[in-house]
Design a protein around this motif. Structure first.
Motif, mmCIF file in Angstrom:
data_model
loop_
_atom_site.group_PDB
_atom_site.id
_atom_site.type_symbol
_atom_site.label_atom_id
_atom_site.label_comp_id
_atom_site.label_asym_id
_atom_site.label_seq_id
_atom_site.Cartn_x
_atom_site.Cartn_y
_atom_site.Cartn_z
ATOM 1 N N LYS A 2 0.824 -1.195 0.000
ATOM 2 C CA LYS A 2 0.000 0.000 0.000
ATOM 3 C C LYS A 2 0.862 1.249 0.000
ATOM 4 N N SER A 3 0.394 2.261 -0.677
ATOM 5 C CA SER A 3 1.103 3.534 -0.713
ATOM 6 C C SER A 3 0.850 4.312 0.563
ATOM 7 N N LYS A 4 1.884 5.029 0.981
ATOM 8 C CA LYS A 4 1.716 5.904 2.141
ATOM 9 C C LYS A 4 1.055 7.218 1.729
ATOM 10 N N PHE A 53 6.213 3.908 -12.560
ATOM 11 C CA PHE A 53 5.990 2.466 -12.658
ATOM 12 C C PHE A 53 5.225 1.948 -11.434
ATOM 13 N N ILE A 54 5.572 2.449 -10.250
ATOM 14 C CA ILE A 54 4.879 2.065 -9.020
ATOM 15 C C ILE A 54 3.403 2.436 -9.102
ATOM 16 N N GLU A 55 3.123 3.637 -9.615
ATOM 17 C CA GLU A 55 1.730 4.068 -9.748
ATOM 18 C C GLU A 55 0.952 3.144 -10.684
ATOM 19 N N GLU A 56 1.606 2.691 -11.750
ATOM 20 C CA GLU A 56 0.952 1.767 -12.677
ATOM 21 C C GLU A 56 0.662 0.423 -12.000
ATOM 22 N N LEU A 57 1.628 -0.064 -11.221
ATOM 23 C CA LEU A 57 1.417 -1.328 -10.512
ATOM 24 C C LEU A 57 0.268 -1.212 -9.515
ATOM 25 N N LYS A 75 16.498 3.517 2.707
ATOM 26 C CA LYS A 75 15.806 4.622 3.383
ATOM 27 C C LYS A 75 15.556 5.784 2.417
ATOM 28 N N ILE A 76 16.527 6.061 1.560
ATOM 29 C CA ILE A 76 16.346 7.123 0.575
ATOM 30 C C ILE A 76 15.233 6.747 -0.402
ATOM 31 N N ARG A 83 6.896 5.015 -0.240
ATOM 32 C CA ARG A 83 6.510 3.624 0.001
ATOM 33 C C ARG A 83 7.588 2.926 0.810
ATOM 34 N N LEU A 84 7.195 1.880 1.507
ATOM 35 C CA LEU A 84 8.159 1.135 2.312
ATOM 36 C C LEU A 84 9.148 0.403 1.414
ATOM 37 N N SER A 85 10.398 0.358 1.842
ATOM 38 C CA SER A 85 11.415 -0.402 1.115
ATOM 39 C C SER A 85 12.324 -1.085 2.126
ATOM 40 N N SER A 86 13.085 -2.061 1.661
ATOM 41 C CA SER A 86 13.991 -2.790 2.544
ATOM 42 C C SER A 86 15.240 -3.170 1.777
ATOM 43 N N THR A 87 16.225 -3.709 2.477
ATOM 44 C CA THR A 87 17.421 -4.186 1.806
ATOM 45 C C THR A 87 17.151 -5.554 1.177
#
Length: 481
Positions: A2-4, A53-57, A75-76, A83-87
């Motif tokens: 989900k988008s923040k 691309f994220i918006e399209e998904l 984090k950047i 949106r959340l991201s991780s390593t």
């Protein structure tokens, strides 16, 4: 995922970006396609394309994960996309066990013999189970840093097969991967090129059909910043390095590249800028860990620090992911408070309270003080082993066995084993800064690199100068053209 943010502004794309987005949409439609490489030089709008691309998904209700090769880059990525991201490592690996039987190791040492070699944490690849519905998309930023060779000199941990790219592709057999990065940035340590950004390498090594698109049109220049024009020339020198005895680097005559008459004046300007703008906005880069130490020895006293030992207000760079606080390799923290010192396993531990610069959150825990003052950015193999032996003995006294779940749980909560590992953060190597950006970068260019420069010289300079969003500061030396 989900988008923040639900109120993102409508993205306006250039013709080049629209062509790339159309190719990405084709990648969605093509059910057989597994890998898409999105390359772009500094200032071409890779972040804009990821957002589009994220918006399209999201519009199509397709599952996706955002990944990056380092904690700082993750984090950047979260910050710029909302949106959340991780390593990659935290997504695909799970801790299994230590690489040696500790009971046997301790028994050998009691007999005065230790032929066991190094002691590592073993992390296993944990492939995703088959899932119903559409394929999950993995958008991987800063992919130039993804390695695909084993590090035979690892001192802390062993991850899966040792080949990060191979393990990532094997993690989700149904998944689709979008690798985003700049082919002109520094490659992973131990490799000459970036395998995740090479369609030929992926096709030959993994037998996977790959589509690759490149962003070529500079869009950041529209803001009036000419630093990107110099970076463009430096990139071209990397691609087509001239044969010359002394290098001449295209760094003169740009409004956003400031020249100084000496390193002394460069350092003075850096110190003044840190005082005015803070560590989040300004950094200094150099080529080696030794140069970092030497320059730090000049900078800290000028900032008012009176001791060679760590003080309240000191800036630190985290050099290993920390399980207690969640601080990641590459995070910058400021020391807020210092408590007692403790000795254990031949190491000195210092209780500190630190503030993470990116989020402003504070954390209190032990830190391994020896690392801060040494020439290494982490423990040696011997120090690592001694620390684990001390932990094992303490667990054994409590009746906790190595293979038990209690042992594994304690490994990630023990205050000594998980003490913060960090070095002074006033000056960073370009490798450590990769994946990060600052408004201003003060770049210490070693004179020796101008002697018979090769492609790697221009690549290092290009990577370093593109860490600056707005202004680059350098010495006006003989190599400046």
């Amino acid at each position: 995922m989900k988008s923040k943010k639900s109120n993102d502004k409508k993205l306006v794309l250039t013709d080049n970006q629209r062509q790339v987005l159309d190719a990405l949409l084709g990648f969605i439609r093509d059910k057989e396609s597994k890998v898409f490489i999105l390359c772009g030089y500094a200032g071409t709008g890779k972040t804009t394309m990821m957002k589009a691309f994220i918006e399209e998904l999201e519009r199509r209700n397709l599952p996706f994960s955002l990944l990056a090769s380092t904690g700082r880059a993750a984090k950047i990525l979260s910050n710029v996309t909302g949106r959340l991201s991780s390593t990659i490592h935290s997504q695909i690996y799970k801790f299994d066990d230590l690489s040696q039987n500790m009971e046997t190791l301790v028994a050998q040492r009691k007999n005065g013999v230790d032929k066991s070699g190094q002691l590592l944490l073993n992390f296993l690849l944990t492939p995703m189970e088959d899932y119903p519905g559409e394929s999950r998309y993995y958008i991987v930023d800063e992919s130039s840093m993804i390695s695909d060779v084993m590090d035979k000199n690892a001192t802390q941990a062993c991850f899966g097969s040792g080949r990060l790219l191979a393990d990532l592709l094997a993690f989700d057999s149904k998944g689709k991967f979008v690798f985003v990065g700049d082919v002109c940035q520094l490659p992973p340590v131990l490799q000459e090129n970036s395998p995740a950004l090479s369609s030929g390498y992926i096709r030959k090594t993994y037998g996977i059909a790959v589509e690759k698109k490149e962003l070529k049109e500079i869009v950041r220049q529209e803001s009036g910043n000419d630093l990107i024009l110099s970076a463009q020339k430096m990139r071209n020198l990397y691609i087509h390095p001239p044969v010359c005895t002394w290098g001449k680097f295209p760094l003169r005559g740009y409004q956003h590249i400031h020249l100084y008459s000496s390193q002394y004046n460069l350092l003075g300007a850096y110190i003044d800028s840190v005082k005015k703008k803070g560590y989040n906005a300004v950094t200094m880069l150099t080529q080696s860990n030794k140069s970092c130490m030497d320059l730090t020895g000049l900078i800290r006293p000028a900032l008012g620090f009176q001791s060679s030992r760590i003080e309240v207000g000191d800036l630190l760079l985290v050099t290993q992911n920390n399980y207690i606080s969640g601080l990641m390799n590459g995070d910058m923290v400021k020391v807020k408070d210092i408590g007692e010192r403790r000795e254990r396993a031949g190491l000195t531990f210092l209780y500190v309270e630190v503030e993470e610069l990116f989020t402003g959150k504070t954390y209190s825990q032990l830190m391994i003080e020896d690392i801060v003052y040494g020439s290494m950015i982490n423990l040696t193999q011997t120090q690592q082993k001694e620390l684990f032996i001390d932990f094992f003995i303490r667990m054994k006294e409590k009746g906790i066995r190595q293979k038990s779940e209690s042992f594994k749980k304690a490994m990630f909560t023990d205050p000594y084993l998980n003490a913060l590992r960090a070095v002074f953060g006033y000056v960073l190597t370009c490798h450590k800064a990769q994946g990060g950006e600052w408004e201003e970068v003060y770049l210490d260019i070693p004179r020796r690199i101008a002697r018979e420069p090769n492609a790697a010289t221009y690549q290092w300079l290009y990577t370093a100068m593109t860490r600056a969003r707005n202004t680059l500061h350098i010495v006006n030396d003989f190599y400046v053209q």
